[in-house]
Design an enzyme around this catalytic site. Structure first.
Site, mmCIF file in Angstrom:
data_model
loop_
_atom_site.group_PDB
_atom_site.id
_atom_site.type_symbol
_atom_site.label_atom_id
_atom_site.label_comp_id
_atom_site.label_asym_id
_atom_site.label_seq_id
_atom_site.Cartn_x
_atom_site.Cartn_y
_atom_site.Cartn_z
ATOM 1 N N ILE A 56 0.980 -1.541 -0.147
ATOM 2 C CA ILE A 56 -0.432 -0.278 -0.100
ATOM 3 C C ILE A 56 0.645 0.865 0.020
ATOM 4 O O ILE A 56 0.275 2.365 -0.282
ATOM 5 C CB ILE A 56 -0.569 0.223 1.693
ATOM 6 C CG1 ILE A 56 -0.761 -0.242 2.903
ATOM 7 C CG2 ILE A 56 -2.073 -1.091 0.792
ATOM 8 C CD1 ILE A 56 -1.047 -0.104 3.396
ATOM 9 N N GLY A 57 1.817 1.604 0.141
ATOM 10 C CA GLY A 57 2.707 2.449 0.392
ATOM 11 C C GLY A 57 4.049 2.185 -0.308
ATOM 12 O O GLY A 57 4.954 0.573 0.254
ATOM 13 N N ASP A 60 10.154 15.742 12.321
ATOM 14 C CA ASP A 60 9.860 15.336 10.182
ATOM 15 C C ASP A 60 8.511 15.861 10.597
ATOM 16 O O ASP A 60 7.806 15.172 9.729
ATOM 17 C CB ASP A 60 10.314 13.577 10.093
ATOM 18 C CG ASP A 60 9.996 14.318 8.567
ATOM 19 O OD1 ASP A 60 10.177 15.363 7.700
ATOM 20 O OD2 ASP A 60 10.163 13.328 7.972
ATOM 21 N N VAL A 117 5.995 -0.968 2.957
ATOM 22 C CA VAL A 117 4.417 -0.800 3.905
ATOM 23 C C VAL A 117 3.503 -1.809 3.083
ATOM 24 O O VAL A 117 3.178 -1.915 1.868
ATOM 25 C CB VAL A 117 3.965 0.377 4.095
ATOM 26 C CG1 VAL A 117 2.870 0.575 4.778
ATOM 27 C CG2 VAL A 117 4.606 1.469 4.950
ATOM 28 N N MET A 157 12.819 4.304 3.384
ATOM 29 C CA MET A 157 13.092 3.497 4.900
ATOM 30 C C MET A 157 12.493 2.126 4.340
ATOM 31 O O MET A 157 13.119 0.862 4.389
ATOM 32 C CB MET A 157 13.109 3.402 5.935
ATOM 33 C CG MET A 157 13.560 2.746 7.379
ATOM 34 S SD MET A 157 13.843 3.866 8.438
ATOM 35 C CE MET A 157 11.986 3.874 9.148
ATOM 36 N N GLY A 158 11.180 2.422 3.855
ATOM 37 C CA GLY A 158 10.705 0.704 4.049
ATOM 38 C C GLY A 158 9.575 0.747 3.336
ATOM 39 O O GLY A 158 8.667 1.536 2.375
ATOM 40 N N LYS A 203 5.137 -2.342 7.378
ATOM 41 C CA LYS A 203 6.905 -1.720 7.250
ATOM 42 C C LYS A 203 8.187 -2.959 7.379
ATOM 43 O O LYS A 203 8.861 -2.333 8.512
ATOM 44 C CB LYS A 203 6.964 -0.535 7.515
ATOM 45 C CG LYS A 203 7.970 0.213 6.736
ATOM 46 C CD LYS A 203 8.521 1.551 8.244
ATOM 47 C CE LYS A 203 7.751 2.759 7.534
ATOM 48 N NZ LYS A 203 7.863 3.993 8.412
#
Ligand SMILES: Nc1ncnc2c1ncn2[C@@H]1O[C@H](COP(=O)(O)OP(=O)(O)OP(=O)(O)O)[C@@H](O)[C@H]1O
Length: 444
Positions: A48-49, A165, A56, A53-54, A71
């Protein structure tokens, strides 16, 4: 299934590849080997994304049907302390525990050593997506978003964590017909956690330049006030449809350090003076001049809202209004891999950082950049940009349209103070609720 190899010979591993082959150049469609795999109690359903970094995935508990998001760290991040970073993200979130913070409830490791975290599955849209669609939000909705965000940040800071962030991509908004809208602050991937050495510490510049505080850009000591500055940028953008400083990334960063932001009311109509003043206070260059805390800023917001006496708004401290009769433009289930404007990484050269007075430890640092205009290329395919290791001209900073250029601090004393800092090493639900839905049309 856990215990099996993650890679199939001849089949690219979408998790480990940051630059997957484009479909038109790929002889065979890539198959993600994690799909249908069991990770702990959950079975991976779909991707889904993806971020820097990872990757998901949506996953489901096969017995009780509970959904979660998982993730998985990118393979290339293993060499860059990504494993520690992912764990810190989970630790930071669990130290906070607030309904406005994404819940991370489990973690594990793939057979090839890549760690993963299991999180609450978010539904809704990011503030970035909402702003892309609407341009700006009306005052009432802006006040509600700020109130929710400050409530979450208050809990973050009380736990000794600094998010570092806060940007529109990391604010998730969700609205249902029969419940009040909710906001979730996500991505604690670069959060500063107490008594831990956070990735990006030791003078490295971490964050999203368009939303970064002056002290973050300098690489100096960063505290809760840095998050409040970022909230000020978001507030400005929600109210006016643009960020206070425009231009190339380096120009924007110089402006964050040196230039006085215009008052939001000079860029959009209908902004109450007290809200104008709060945004400018959040955007103060010196952390000590910003509101004392997220809670203090929230109290100012409550007073503003009370003074506004927005028709239909509940009195301050009242139960949130249930938004039931509002047209909903967002889906109640997050669509698969929406064309979200994603952050992308920039490696900043040492000379540029030295221009900000940053003490360089490792020679160069990474930070994230949110593009001004939404790219349609998925994050995983976006190139890593490299800025030249030269010092760009700090001026002129292009002001948002219609305004006179404000190149430097109008207040010489303030500028002096800002420059003196150089170099530097190194709850619950809201009392406010929008009468206008997130999916409704913003007023001009
Ligand atoms: N809990 C979640 N529920 C639903 N979708 C999620 C969730 N977490 C992340 N996503 C989706 O996956 C995308 C990437 O997630 P995220 O930004 O956390 O990754 P990342 O690798 O940490 O990013 P970066 O380090 O570049 O900020 C998000 O933009 C969002 O679309």
């Amino acid at each position: 299934m856990a215990g099996e190899s993650m890679s199939t010979p001849g089949v690219p591993d979408p998790v480990s590849s940051s630059e997957p082959p484009s479909p038109e150049h790929s002889p065979t469609p890539s198959v993600d080997p994690l799909l249908s795999m069991r990770l702990g109690e959950f079975i991976i359903e779909e991707r889904i994304g993806a971020g820097g970094m990872g990757v998901v995935y949506r996953a489901v508990h096969p017995l009780i049907g509970k959904h979660a998001a998982i993730k998985v760290l990118r393979a290339e991040r293993m060499a860059r302390r990504g494993e520690q970073q992912l764990l810190l993200e989970a630790k930071a979130v669990n130290a906070i525990r607030h309904p406005g913070i994404l819940d991370v409830f489990n973690c594990g490791t793939l057979p090839d050593g890549r760690p993963y975290i299991v999180m609450e599955l978010l539904q809704g849209r990011t503030l970035s997506e909402v702003l892309l669609e609407k341009g700006k939000l009306d005052v009432e909705l802006t006040v509600w978003v700020l109130d929710q965000l400050l409530s979450a940040l208050g809990a973050v800071h009380r736990a000794g964590v600094v998010h570092r962030d806060v940007n529109p991509e990391n604010v998730f908004l969700r609205e249902f017909l029969d419940t009040k809208p909710t906001l979730k602050l996500v991505d604690f991937g670069i959060a500063q956690v107490p008594r831990e050495e956070s990735p990006g510490a030791n003078g490295a510049m971490t964050g999203t330049p368009e939303c970064m505080s002056p002290e973050q850009i300098r690489g100096g000591t960063v505290g809760p006030a840095a998050d409040l500055y970022s909230v000020g940028i978001l507030a400005f953008q929600m109210l006016t449809g643009a960020r206070p400083f425009q231009g190339e990334h380096m120009q924007v960063m110089f402006a964050q350090v040196e230039s006085v932001p215009p008052a939001p009311s000079t860029k959009a109509e209908g902004i109450p003076p007290a809200l104008d003043a709060l945004v400018l206070q959040l955007l103060e260059k010196k952390p000590a001049r910003r509101p004392d805390s997220a809670e203090a800023a929230r109290q100012q917001l409550s007073a503003i809202e009370a003074a506004l006496r927005i028709p239909g708004a509940p009195p301050v401290q009242a139960e949130p209004v249930v938004v039931a009769a509002v047209p909903i433009a967002m889906p109640t289930v997050l669509p698969v891999a929406p064309p979200v404007p994603r952050s992308h990484k920039v490696v900043v050269g040492a000379a540029v950082l030295m221009a900000f007075g940053v003490g360089i430890v490792g020679g160069r640092v990474q930070h994230k950049v949110v593009p001004e205009h939404a790219p349609t290329v998925p994050a995983a395919r976006r190139p890593v940009l490299r800025e030249p290791a030269s010092i760009p001209s700090p001026a002129p900073v292009t002001p948002p349209e219609g305004g006179p250029p404000r190149e430097a601090l109008d207040d010489g004393a303030l500028q002096d103070e800002a420059l003196r800092e150089l170099p530097s090493p190194a709850q619950t639900g809201s009392s406010l609720a929008p009468a206008q839905g997130i999916g409704a049309t913003a007023s001009p």
